[in-house]
Design an enzyme around this catalytic site. Structure first.
Site, mmCIF file in Angstrom:
data_model
loop_
_atom_site.group_PDB
_atom_site.id
_atom_site.type_symbol
_atom_site.label_atom_id
_atom_site.label_comp_id
_atom_site.label_asym_id
_atom_site.label_seq_id
_atom_site.Cartn_x
_atom_site.Cartn_y
_atom_site.Cartn_z
ATOM 1 N N ASP A 292 0.837 -1.302 0.226
ATOM 2 C CA ASP A 292 -0.093 -0.001 0.034
ATOM 3 C C ASP A 292 1.057 1.036 -0.286
ATOM 4 O OD1 ASP A 292 -2.636 0.926 -0.100
ATOM 5 O OD2 ASP A 292 -1.997 2.111 2.201
ATOM 6 N N TYR B 79 -12.069 8.372 -1.525
ATOM 7 C CA TYR B 79 -11.624 8.672 -0.231
ATOM 8 C C TYR B 79 -10.502 8.693 -0.671
ATOM 9 C CZ TYR B 79 -8.195 4.728 -0.959
ATOM 10 O OH TYR B 79 -7.046 4.693 -1.107
ATOM 11 N N TYR C 187 -1.967 11.268 2.112
ATOM 12 C CA TYR C 187 -2.729 11.689 0.874
ATOM 13 C C TYR C 187 -2.804 13.106 1.098
ATOM 14 C CZ TYR C 187 -4.109 7.013 1.530
ATOM 15 O OH TYR C 187 -4.572 5.884 1.850
ATOM 16 N N HIS D 156 -7.499 -5.840 -0.916
ATOM 17 C CA HIS D 156 -5.485 -5.447 -0.877
ATOM 18 C C HIS D 156 -4.896 -5.922 0.747
ATOM 19 C CE1 HIS D 156 -4.485 -1.285 -0.772
ATOM 20 N NE2 HIS D 156 -4.393 -1.431 -0.227
#
Length: 324
Positions: free
Chosen positions: A103, A154, A236, A302
């Site tokens: 990830d 998201y 992010y 995931h």
């Protein structure tokens, strides 16, 4: 987690918590969102028993590692700088190490290979492939994601400081961890404002799969209760900033041996255009010329290193043994 040792080291201006076990060639494990060193528990135990020294830090903003307040302290340069500092502290005797990332950890692993290939023997990337650096499009990542998936996506919802943290706190940290770690839909993950996130009613209980226990959830929740999610979502909030910082590497290739493993139900694998990029000769293989293998595991979502721990352990071991 018998035999796993824990310590805190001063690296790159922060205190970094690291879990480690074993002796031999170092494998650096880099976790993703919303995880901790703990997501590598199965790999640490297995690979250390097979002659490797497994090292898994909590990244900055996570767990027992410091969480700088400034959003700009979470760029790709900061994150790779932390890992270089860590390797200098714990593996100074090894010129190069093996690396595994999942990830966000996979993205950071790609940055490490890009910036400091002299430090990496070989790399196993889980879930997230290298993405070609091409600022010629002049569309910043968050703007592109917003155009493709909408404002509720998201990563877009994570951009406003404090907003998503407040929503997560209202839902409850333990519930959030269950929702994230059991999310198995290959569709884009959205958090519409004013509705229940994750696509199902809050009243319905989240059933844990066999690979995830209540004890696991409680460990994750105990750490995020302490830190909150701000440090984690700040990664992010640097998507656009990283895009600008990476301009000098436009057109660069990854020049270390690589194995890429994903699940066919992984939401990343189903992002528009990504399958074609991963499997086409002019895609990932062109940008990662030493890519040796792409593995797509059937029926896997995931959080692949936890869901299929034994298979992932085997993939990692078999690949790295080529370079001993």
């Amino acid at each position: 987690m018998e035999g796993i040792e824990h310590r805190t080291l001063k690296v790159n201006g922060i205190n970094m918590h690291v879990a480690e076990k074993g002796n031999g060639p170092v494998i650096l494990f880099i976790h993703g969102f919303p995880e901790l060193w703990y997501c590598w528990r199965h790999q640490i135990l297995a690979l250390s028993s097979l002659g490797y020294r497994a090292i898994a830090p909590d990244l900055r903003g996570y767990g027992d590692t410091d969480a700088p307040e400034s959003v700009s302290s979470y760029t790709c340069f900061n994150l790779v700088g932390d890992l270089i500092g860590l390797l200098d502290a714990v593996a100074a005797d090894q010129e190069k190490v093996f690396v595994v990332g999942h990830d966000w950890g996979a993205s950071i692993g790609w940055y490490l290979c890009l910036f400091r290939p002299d430090k990496v023997k070989a790399y196993v990337s889980l879930s997230v492939p290298f993405r070609r650096i091409n600022p010629a499009t002049r569309v910043k990542p968050v703007d592109s994601l917003r155009a493709i998936f909408g404002e509720d996506y998201y990563m877009c919802r994570f951009q406003e400081q404090g907003e998503i943290e407040a929503e997560f706190a209202q839902i409850g940290i333990e519930e959030i961890m269950k929702e994230f770690l059991t999310y198995k839909l290959p569709d884009a993950l959205r958090f519409p404002k004013g509705t229940k996130p994750f696509g199902h009613p809050r009243e319905s209980p989240v059933l844990l799969p066999p690979w995830l226990s209540e004890k696991d959830i409680q460990y994750y929740a105990s750490k995020f209760e302490k830190t909150g999610f701000t440090g984690a979502v700040n990664y992010y909030r640097n998507l656009n900033r990283n895009y600008e910082l990476l301009v000098p590497w436009t057109g660069s290739q990854i020049k270390v041996p690589v194995k890429f493993v994903t699940g066919d139900q992984d939401l990343v694998y189903h992002m528009p255009g990504l399958k074609e990029y991963i499997h086409s000769e002019g895609g990932l293989k062109k940008d990662v010329p030493l890519l040796e293998e792409v593995v797509v595991m059937e029926g896997v979502a995931h959080f692949i290193n936890q869901e299929k721990a034994e298979e992932i352990n085997t993939h990692i071991f078999n690949f790295f043994q080529k370079f001993i």
